[in-house]
Design a protein around this motif. Structure first.
Motif, PDB file in Angstrom:
ATOM      1  N   ASP A  96       0.826  -1.200   0.000  1.00 49.23           N
ATOM      2  CA  ASP A  96       0.000   0.000   0.000  1.00 49.23           C
ATOM      3  C   ASP A  96       0.866   1.259   0.000  1.00 49.23           C
ATOM      4  O   ASP A  96       2.090   1.202  -0.158  1.00 49.23           O
ATOM      5  CB  ASP A  96      -0.973  -0.015   1.181  1.00 49.23           C
ATOM      6  CG  ASP A  96      -0.263  -0.008   2.540  1.00 49.23           C
ATOM      7  OD1 ASP A  96       0.931   0.367   2.607  1.00 49.23           O
ATOM      8  OD2 ASP A  96      -0.906  -0.374   3.538  1.00 49.23           O
ATOM      9  N   ASP A  99      -8.695  -6.804   2.956  1.00 47.95           N
ATOM     10  CA  ASP A  99      -8.588  -6.199   1.624  1.00 47.95           C
ATOM     11  C   ASP A  99      -7.701  -6.995   0.672  1.00 47.95           C
ATOM     12  O   ASP A  99      -7.639  -6.671  -0.524  1.00 47.95           O
ATOM     13  CB  ASP A  99      -8.004  -4.778   1.724  1.00 47.95           C
ATOM     14  CG  ASP A  99      -8.858  -3.838   2.560  1.00 47.95           C
ATOM     15  OD1 ASP A  99     -10.087  -4.000   2.569  1.00 47.95           O
ATOM     16  OD2 ASP A  99      -8.279  -2.935   3.202  1.00 47.95           O
ATOM     17  N   ARG A 133      -9.679   1.461   3.326  1.00 48.18           N
ATOM     18  CA  ARG A 133     -10.170   1.274   1.957  1.00 48.18           C
ATOM     19  C   ARG A 133     -11.498   2.012   1.757  1.00 48.18           C
ATOM     20  O   ARG A 133     -11.733   2.602   0.699  1.00 48.18           O
ATOM     21  CB  ARG A 133     -10.333  -0.226   1.679  1.00 48.18           C
ATOM     22  CG  ARG A 133     -10.688  -0.596   0.249  1.00 48.18           C
ATOM     23  CD  ARG A 133      -9.553  -0.312  -0.720  1.00 48.18           C
ATOM     24  NE  ARG A 133      -8.346  -1.043  -0.428  1.00 48.18           N
ATOM     25  CZ  ARG A 133      -8.058  -2.266  -0.887  1.00 48.18           C
ATOM     26  NH1 ARG A 133      -8.932  -2.921  -1.643  1.00 48.18           N
ATOM     27  NH2 ARG A 133      -6.892  -2.830  -0.601  1.00 48.18           N
TER      28      ARG A 133
END
Length: 475
Positions: free
Chosen positions: A226, A236, A345
């Protein structure tokens, strides 16, 4: 009469011998009582993981989600405070676990006065000729992983820490990228992989490349990361992305050798989820951490007399409580299973709504039903929204839209996301006291050679010193 006593003495001697044999057999089958120094050492650190986080993992994902951790037969507790602060930080806590010495906030395996480096468990293992590995779900120049291979005055010296990663003698790095090589907008510069290659590491970026690495090759393995150079939260993570358990399993494959190995595995994003007070995401990252422990247990069963597994935490985060005033005795943590993505998210989605300007309030409610279950009374009546709830969400939606359009940079999440999470957490019957660390004691679980030494109560630094003693390493 003499013959009678001779027979009775003989029978008693046989019975004693059988008792001794039985006791020895029982002792050899007890994974907490093996003698000698372990050859294969697993040191698992659930960053931010207290007992409540483990219980939450079981309540949301089922008992199997923490079964590996809970199956370890030896249990204990450790304190977590730093030398200069009651509520610790990850650098000081990681240093205590990595070196057996408490230090000041922010230090990476250095003394509190910054006068000298502290020798780490990993360095001691290397002195014995063991292979070594560092695995983490966060960036590998982050505080906890760094404490095992680097030395720095401050955890924020990312470039210095990354350079020490390249210069280290570690055989296997897995999981995260490095924050030192990320631009301000969260994009990898891709300069550090070349530095690692020039230092003798093979760099792999997906499962296929990692599978092709052979034992004996030094490797840094990562794939999807990320904006903070970390693995995705488990909630996720895509099906194609490597998990913490995958990196642990490959670490075992690559490090296994007759001289043994030492591998530290950190579930770093448990802590990040707790900082965000994100209950569902916390539960799934605990499950991912447990799956990594299960990989070590599989190896242990093949090498029961040579393996030591330790599972602990550097500190608790969030002040998580399984129970709150709103639900009293009627809370149901399993309601968190309706959440389908992390708050991080979800905030990204809300930000894009504000940028595009095409998502109405009604459409936002549809998303909350899909991603949080809120309003899905057909699934569970506890998910229903009252008029007061709707008013909160309406205000939060407008505040988020206005804030993002005005350039607001929300820290732990935008108002709409955080309001939705608070409503779901409340109905699930969980509560948080803080978005920071706490000073509560954290658990220790252990199995294998020397595991019995880790029962009872200790300090975090004391745990590391006990490990040194079990292994016969001098501090």
């Amino acid at each position: 009469m003499q013959r009678f006593f001779q027979v009775r003495f003989f029978r008693a001697a046989i019975a004693c011998l059988l008792l001794v044999i039985s006791a020895c057999a029982a002792r050899s089958s007890d994974p907490s009582s093996s003698t000698g120094a372990p050859r294969y050492i697993f040191f698992f650190i659930g960053d931010g993981m207290g007992m409540a986080q483990i219980s939450l993992g079981a309540a949301v994902c089922g008992e199997e989600a923490v079964s590996a951790i809970r199956s370890l037969p030896v249990t204990g507790m450790i304190s977590t405070s730093a030398r200069d602060r009651y509520v610790t930080g990850s650098a000081a806590a990681g240093t205590a676990l990595a070196t057996g010495s408490r230090t000041a906030i922010g230090r990476i395996s250095r003394t509190a006065d910054n006068a000298s480096d502290l020798t780490t468990l990993l360095e001691l293992a290397e002195e014995q000729g063991m292979r070594t590995g560092v695995v983490s779900s966060v960036s590998l120049d982050h505080a906890t992983p760094a404490c095992f291979y680097a030395h720095a005055e401050s955890r924020h010296q990312y470039e210095r820490i990354a350079s020490m990663m390249a210069e280290s003698s570690v055989d296997y790095f897995g999981g995260g990228y490095v924050k030192a090589d990320m631009s301000v907008d969260g994009v990898a510069k891709n300069g550090f992989p070349e530095i690692m290659r020039s230092s003798g590491f093979r760099v792999t970026r997906n499962a296929e490349e990692l599978q092709s690495v052979t034992p004996g090759e030094r490797v840094w393995a990562f794939d999807d990361v990320d904006r903070k150079a970390a693995m995705a939260y488990e909630i996720d993570r895509s099906d194609s992305a490597l998990s913490l358990a995958d990196y642990t399993r490959h670490g075992i494959r690559l490090l296994d050798n007759p001289r043994g190995f030492f591998m530290m595995v950190e579930g770093g994003k448990i802590d990040w989820a707790c900082h965000a007070n994100d209950g569902a995401t916390t539960a799934l990252d605990v499950r991912a951490f447990n799956d990594a422990v299960a990989e070590a247990l599989r190896f242990y069963r093949e090498h029961p007399d040579e393996t030591l597994i330790i599972v602990t935490a550097d500190h608790e985060c969030g002040g998580l409580g399984l129970g709150n005033n709103e639900t009293g005795y009627e809370g149901d943590p399993a309601l968190l299973s309706y959440q389908q993505l992390s708050l991080e998210r979800m905030s990204g989605k809300v930000s894009s709504w504000a940028e595009d300007g095409g998502v109405s309030l009604a459409m936002a409610y549809d998303s909350l039903r899909v991603f949080f279950g809120l309003g899905r009374v057909s699934a569970d009546s506890a998910l229903g929204l009252t008029a007061a709830d709707s008013l909160q969400l309406n205000r939060a939606y407008q505040e988020a839209m206005d804030g993002y359009r005005d350039g607001e940079a929300y820290g732990k999440g935008d108002p709409l996301t955080m309001t939705a999470a608070a409503l779901l957490n409340s109905r699930a019957g969980i509560g948080w006291t803080t978005r920071s660390h706490t000073a509560v004691d954290v658990p220790v679980f252990a199995a294998g050679t020397g595991a019995g030494q880790f029962s009872g109560y200790s300090t975090n630094s004391g745990l590391a010193r006990r490990l040194m003693q079990v292994c016969g390493w001098s501090e």
